[in-house]
Design a protein around this motif. Structure first.
Motif, PDB file in Angstrom:
ATOM      1  N   ASP A 167       3.632  48.567  74.282  1.00 18.29           N
ATOM      2  CA  ASP A 167       3.011  49.632  73.503  1.00 18.29           C
ATOM      3  C   ASP A 167       1.513  49.431  73.334  1.00 18.29           C
ATOM      4  OD1 ASP A 167       3.080  47.439  71.873  1.00 18.29           O
ATOM      5  OD2 ASP A 167       4.206  48.381  70.261  1.00 18.29           O
TER       6      ASP A 167
ATOM      7  N   GLU B 218      12.121  56.422  73.110  1.00 16.45           N
ATOM      8  CA  GLU B 218      11.180  55.316  73.264  1.00 16.45           C
ATOM      9  C   GLU B 218      11.811  53.969  72.914  1.00 16.45           C
ATOM     10  OE1 GLU B 218      10.420  58.015  71.318  1.00 16.45           O
ATOM     11  OE2 GLU B 218       9.192  59.066  72.775  1.00 16.45           O
ATOM     12  N   TRP B 219      12.799  53.987  72.019  1.00 18.40           N
ATOM     13  CA  TRP B 219      13.450  52.741  71.607  1.00 18.40           C
ATOM     14  C   TRP B 219      14.428  52.249  72.660  1.00 18.40           C
ATOM     15  CZ3 TRP B 219      14.969  53.256  65.751  1.00 18.40           C
ATOM     16  CH2 TRP B 219      13.807  53.476  65.002  1.00 18.40           C
TER      17      TRP B 219
ATOM     18  N   ARG C 186      13.833  52.235  75.918  1.00 21.34           N
ATOM     19  CA  ARG C 186      13.130  51.645  77.052  1.00 21.34           C
ATOM     20  C   ARG C 186      12.902  50.168  76.775  1.00 21.34           C
ATOM     21  NH1 ARG C 186       7.936  54.792  77.775  1.00 21.34           N
ATOM     22  NH2 ARG C 186       8.596  56.034  76.034  1.00 21.34           N
TER      23      ARG C 186
END
Length: 60
Positions: free
Chosen positions: A4, A38-39, A41
């Motif tokens: 991120d 997103e969590w 990945r």
């Protein structure tokens, strides 16, 4: 630095300010029974521990 782009140092230094917002996101996700895309990945990398390379249990 994670995928991120946020440094681990920043997370440690700002842990008090981030605790409540992160708690709210996780609690909301569990209550709704949904997980943001997103969590899901992740970069999964196997690490060889030693011994025989052909044995799956020799990786973590």
């Amino acid at each position: 630095m994670g995928p991120d782009g946020v440094s681990g140092w920043v997370l440690i230094e700002c842990k008090e300010q981030l605790l409540d917002p992160i708690w709210e996101m996780i609690t909301s996700s569990l209550n709704e029974g949904r997980v943001p895309l997103e969590w899901m990945r992740a970069k999964v990398i196997t690490m060889f521990k030693g011994r025989k390379a052909t044995e799956p249990l020799n990786y973590r």
